[in-house]
Design an enzyme around this catalytic site. Structure first.
Site, PDB file in Angstrom:
ATOM      1  N   ASN A  35       1.868   5.662  -7.206  1.00  0.00           N
ATOM      2  CA  ASN A  35       2.535   6.810  -7.854  1.00  0.00           C
ATOM      3  C   ASN A  35       3.980   7.005  -7.394  1.00  0.00           C
ATOM      4  O   ASN A  35       4.835   7.428  -8.175  1.00  0.00           O
ATOM      5  CB  ASN A  35       1.709   8.086  -7.677  1.00  0.00           C
ATOM      6  CG  ASN A  35       1.574   8.495  -6.238  1.00  0.00           C
ATOM      7  OD1 ASN A  35       1.473   7.655  -5.353  1.00  0.00           O
ATOM      8  ND2 ASN A  35       1.598   9.785  -5.989  1.00  0.00           N
ATOM      9  N   GLU A  47      -4.406   9.163   4.012  1.00  0.00           N
ATOM     10  CA  GLU A  47      -3.820  10.201   3.150  1.00  0.00           C
ATOM     11  C   GLU A  47      -4.420  10.004   1.769  1.00  0.00           C
ATOM     12  O   GLU A  47      -4.209   8.959   1.151  1.00  0.00           O
ATOM     13  CB  GLU A  47      -2.295  10.039   3.059  1.00  0.00           C
ATOM     14  CG  GLU A  47      -1.563  10.200   4.372  1.00  0.00           C
ATOM     15  CD  GLU A  47      -1.622  11.604   4.907  1.00  0.00           C
ATOM     16  OE1 GLU A  47      -1.925  12.539   4.131  1.00  0.00           O
ATOM     17  OE2 GLU A  47      -1.380  11.777   6.107  1.00  0.00           O
ATOM     18  N   CYS A  84       0.488  13.358  -5.581  1.00  0.00           N
ATOM     19  CA  CYS A  84      -0.689  13.914  -4.899  1.00  0.00           C
ATOM     20  C   CYS A  84      -0.511  15.400  -4.604  1.00  0.00           C
ATOM     21  O   CYS A  84      -1.481  16.114  -4.393  1.00  0.00           O
ATOM     22  CB  CYS A  84      -0.937  13.146  -3.612  1.00  0.00           C
ATOM     23  SG  CYS A  84       0.515  13.105  -2.558  1.00  0.00           S
ATOM     24  N   GLU A 101       1.145  12.385   8.876  1.00  0.00           N
ATOM     25  CA  GLU A 101       2.339  11.547   8.878  1.00  0.00           C
ATOM     26  C   GLU A 101       3.539  12.466   9.093  1.00  0.00           C
ATOM     27  O   GLU A 101       3.407  13.675   9.194  1.00  0.00           O
ATOM     28  CB  GLU A 101       2.451  10.815   7.542  1.00  0.00           C
ATOM     29  CG  GLU A 101       1.285   9.871   7.290  1.00  0.00           C
ATOM     30  CD  GLU A 101       1.461   9.025   6.042  1.00  0.00           C
ATOM     31  OE1 GLU A 101       1.792   9.590   4.976  1.00  0.00           O
ATOM     32  OE2 GLU A 101       1.275   7.808   6.128  1.00  0.00           O
TER      33      GLU A 101
HETATM   34  P1  NAD Z   1      -6.196   3.432  -4.685  1.00  0.00           P
HETATM   35  O1  NAD Z   1      -7.056   3.973  -3.598  1.00  0.00           O
HETATM   36  O2  NAD Z   1      -6.847   2.822  -5.853  1.00  0.00           O
HETATM   37  O3  NAD Z   1      -5.226   2.294  -4.107  1.00  0.00           O
HETATM   38  C1  NAD Z   1      -4.331   2.550  -3.045  1.00  0.00           C
HETATM   39  C2  NAD Z   1      -4.048   1.228  -2.329  1.00  0.00           C
HETATM   40  O4  NAD Z   1      -5.247   0.774  -1.690  1.00  0.00           O
HETATM   41  C3  NAD Z   1      -3.622   0.098  -3.266  1.00  0.00           C
HETATM   42  O5  NAD Z   1      -2.650  -0.688  -2.621  1.00  0.00           O
HETATM   43  C4  NAD Z   1      -4.905  -0.679  -3.456  1.00  0.00           C
HETATM   44  O6  NAD Z   1      -4.737  -2.027  -3.813  1.00  0.00           O
HETATM   45  C5  NAD Z   1      -5.524  -0.558  -2.078  1.00  0.00           C
HETATM   46  N1  NAD Z   1      -6.984  -0.759  -2.030  1.00  0.00           N
HETATM   47  C6  NAD Z   1      -7.891  -0.520  -3.016  1.00  0.00           C
HETATM   48  N2  NAD Z   1      -9.133  -0.794  -2.565  1.00  0.00           N
HETATM   49  C7  NAD Z   1      -9.009  -1.209  -1.281  1.00  0.00           C
HETATM   50  C8  NAD Z   1      -9.934  -1.592  -0.270  1.00  0.00           C
HETATM   51  N3  NAD Z   1     -11.241  -1.607  -0.489  1.00  0.00           N
HETATM   52  N4  NAD Z   1      -9.454  -1.925   0.940  1.00  0.00           N
HETATM   53  C9  NAD Z   1      -8.137  -1.873   1.206  1.00  0.00           C
HETATM   54  N5  NAD Z   1      -7.212  -1.515   0.289  1.00  0.00           N
HETATM   55  C10 NAD Z   1      -7.642  -1.179  -0.931  1.00  0.00           C
HETATM   56  O7  NAD Z   1      -5.215   4.606  -5.090  1.00  0.00           O
HETATM   57  P2  NAD Z   1      -4.152   4.597  -6.276  1.00  0.00           P
HETATM   58  O8  NAD Z   1      -4.896   4.742  -7.554  1.00  0.00           O
HETATM   59  O9  NAD Z   1      -3.214   3.472  -6.078  1.00  0.00           O
HETATM   60  O10 NAD Z   1      -3.333   5.939  -5.974  1.00  0.00           O
HETATM   61  C11 NAD Z   1      -3.662   7.196  -6.474  1.00  0.00           C
HETATM   62  C12 NAD Z   1      -4.360   8.014  -5.404  1.00  0.00           C
HETATM   63  O11 NAD Z   1      -3.526   8.136  -4.267  1.00  0.00           O
HETATM   64  C13 NAD Z   1      -4.636   9.442  -5.839  1.00  0.00           C
HETATM   65  O12 NAD Z   1      -5.935   9.787  -5.429  1.00  0.00           O
HETATM   66  C14 NAD Z   1      -3.617  10.255  -5.071  1.00  0.00           C
HETATM   67  O13 NAD Z   1      -3.967  11.587  -4.812  1.00  0.00           O
HETATM   68  C15 NAD Z   1      -3.510   9.481  -3.816  1.00  0.00           C
HETATM   69  N6  NAD Z   1      -2.267   9.769  -3.127  1.00  0.00           N
HETATM   70  C16 NAD Z   1      -2.317  10.507  -1.971  1.00  0.00           C
HETATM   71  C17 NAD Z   1      -1.152  10.826  -1.291  1.00  0.00           C
HETATM   72  C18 NAD Z   1      -1.177  11.621  -0.010  1.00  0.00           C
HETATM   73  O14 NAD Z   1      -0.161  11.665   0.660  1.00  0.00           O
HETATM   74  N7  NAD Z   1      -2.280  12.245   0.349  1.00  0.00           N
HETATM   75  C19 NAD Z   1       0.076  10.389  -1.801  1.00  0.00           C
HETATM   76  C20 NAD Z   1       0.090   9.649  -2.983  1.00  0.00           C
HETATM   77  C21 NAD Z   1      -1.088   9.335  -3.631  1.00  0.00           C
END
Ligand code: NAD
Length: 484
Positions: free
Chosen positions: A152, A250, A285, A464
């Site tokens: 995002n 996060e 997020c 963080e």
């Molecule tokens: P996602 O969990 O699908 O992927 C995030 C990252 O993790 C990607 O690089 C992905 O390839 C990797 N990944 C996926 N499965 C994995 C596994 N089993 N082991 C290791 N790595 C793996 O999330 P997304 O769809 O890319 O992002 C959207 C989500 O992120 C939303 O839920 C949003 O709220 C959250 N988000 C949170 C914050 C925060 O600061 N809390 C900030 C931005 C986004």
């Protein structure tokens, strides 16, 4: 037709293709066009990257802090010089308006690097004097660490992790989202141009299943900093728990926006409130997706809010007039549209939006959704419980302070909240009672990078930002000196 870009990993100081020649399609969300191929790296690439990071660690961790800071500042400088190019790339890759990438994503990536370059020079540890002895705490870097980031805010969150890790003296294997790999690939060239020593930062592209899981499971990785969905965070937590690897997670949110009758409804506040719901197509997020409004102003608030949301323009991210661009992928578009259908099934009334938007011309194949406002749903329904992560918000009336606090806290998430009131004591009372890692009062997304950033409940573990990030990326060691 223009030729497709072929992205590469950055391992041991060089741009390299994946060893087993596996690739993923990368799409431009605004057009739906397949425009780049991204490595789908596997265990062999991860092994090479972790080995490079492990080899680089002794020298990098012994590099004087001021020199490490200089490298980060040099990278920041080179990135800033290419800001416009990076903003266009980020927009193309993620669907967000160029204007947003230019004003938020890339400047913030530059600030992240500069901030931690300075912060590490101010990092200190404690001493505890006792009768007959003195204790002091050494804060030592951990080794090769993993940084995993989402789609995002691609470069923004990528740099938010790697900057403190590198500043503290760790070496890094980073895995950006496979959905938005473009700016991390470009960033590798910036690091090469800045003369960053080989192996200090490695960027390995690929899917969560092929690359992410291998990285997390690698025995050479000493800590994991992850931002992404709660589901992936849970999988990572389960995978690393038996090895007791340090992890900062996060994750998702379902953030409440609390609007009291006495809020100052001026133009600036209205603009911020609308932005807090729909910025980056609601894919931040921290966006407020449940807007809780005091009953006495509900009807008036609703009419004005819906009017302002209707006025938002959805269109080509390159067009400076577009307030919203495209959602990041076909899969995410389908998910968001599915949630809107669910809200209808649950009995919600769509006050505006609710449909896909067809943009003419170059963007006819893009994944656009109209900003959507829904009312008439109770707090327990799926629409008000599950993270949608798109341009979809609900309006919910409330009667008094106790009720709104209960409503705000009634989800499994606890990342961020915003409170709108001119009643000073109430603002403090409510802020203290919210189950949330971050509370904004009469503002949203005002960020001081020194503050602790993170969530409670299913939104995260760890913080963080500022010294918290430097503490995460170091191990404290107590040294006790006998004085007798
Ligand atoms: P996602 O969990 O699908 O992927 C995030 C990252 O993790 C990607 O690089 C992905 O390839 C990797 N990944 C996926 N499965 C994995 C596994 N089993 N082991 C290791 N790595 C793996 O999330 P997304 O769809 O890319 O992002 C959207 C989500 O992120 C939303 O839920 C949003 O709220 C959250 N988000 C949170 C914050 C925060 O600061 N809390 C900030 C931005 C986004």
């Amino acid at each position: 037709m223009s030729e497709r870009l072929k992205l590469a990993n950055y391992i041991d100081g060089r741009l390299t293709p994946p060893q087993h020649d596996h690739w993923l399609d990368v799409f431009e969300p605004a057009t739906g066009a397949h425009y780049a191929d991204c490595p789908d790296s596997d265990g062999a690439d991860i092994d090479t990257a972790v080995a490079a990071a492990t080899r680089a660690f002794p020298h990098w961790s012994a590099t004087p802090v001021a020199q490490r800071a200089r490298f980060l500042n040099r990278i920041a400088e080179l990135l800033e010089a290419r800001l416009e190019e990076f903003a266009h790339a980020e927009s193309r890759d993620s669907g967000k308006p160029v204007a947003l990438a230019r004003s938020l994503d890339i400047p913030r990536a530059v600030s992240n690097l500069r901030f931690f370059a300075t912060a590490v020079t101010q990092f200190a540890s404690e001493a505890h004097a006792m009768d007959g002895a003195i204790n002091y705490t050494l804060r030592q870097p951990l080794g090769a660490v993993a940084c995993i980031s989402p789609w995002n805010l691609p470069l923004y969150l990528f740099t938010w992790k790697i900057a403190p890790a590198l500043a503290a003296g760790n070496t890094v294997v980073a895995k950006p989202s496979e959905i938005t790999p473009l700016t991390a690939w470009m960033f590798a060239q910036v690091c090469i141009d800045a003369g960053l020593p080989p192996g200090v930062l490695n960027i390995v592209h690929g899917s969560g299943a092929a690359t992410g899981q291998r990285l997390v499971a690698h025995p050479g990785i000493k800590a994991i900093s992850f931002t992404g969905s709660t589901r992936t965070g849970a999988a990572i937590a389960a995978a690393v728990a038996p090895r007791f690897v340090k992890a900062s997670l996060e994750m998702g949110g379902k953030n409440p926006t609390l609007v009291f009758a006495d809020w100052e409804a001026n133009e600036t506040n209205w603009a911020t409130l609308v932005r807090s719901a729909f910025s980056n197509q609601g894919q931040i997020c921290l966006c407020g997706s449940r807007i809780l409004v005091e009953r006495s102003i509900y009807a008036k608030f609703k009419a004005e809010f819906v009017e302002k949301v209707r006025a938002l323009r959805v269109g080509d991210p390159r067009d400076p007039a577009s307030d919203l661009g495209a959602l990041v992928s076909q899969a995410h578009f389908d998910k968001v549209m599915g949630h809107i259908a669910l809200a209808r099934e649950e009995g919600g009334t769509i006050l505006c939006g609710g449909d896909a938007v067809r943009v003419q011309g170059r963007c006819a194949g893009g994944w656009f959704v109209a900003p959507t406002v829904i009312e008439g749903l109770g707090p327990a329904c799926r629409t008000n419980q599950e993270e949608i992560f798109g341009p979809v918000v609900t309006l919910i009336p409330f009667g008094n302070e106790d009720e709104v606090v209960a409503l705000a806290n009634a989800t499994n998430y606890g990342l961020a909240a915003s409170v709108w009131t001119t009643h000073l004591a109430r603002a403090h009372r409510v802020a203290a009672r919210l189950e949330s890692g971050i509370v904004w009062v009469n503002c949203w997304l005002k960020r001081d990078l020194r503050t602790p950033f993170g969530g409670v409940k299913q939104s995260g573990i760890g913080r963080e930002g500022g010294l918290d990030a430097l503490r995460f990326f170091t191990e404290p060691k107590n040294v006790c000196i006998n004085l007798e």
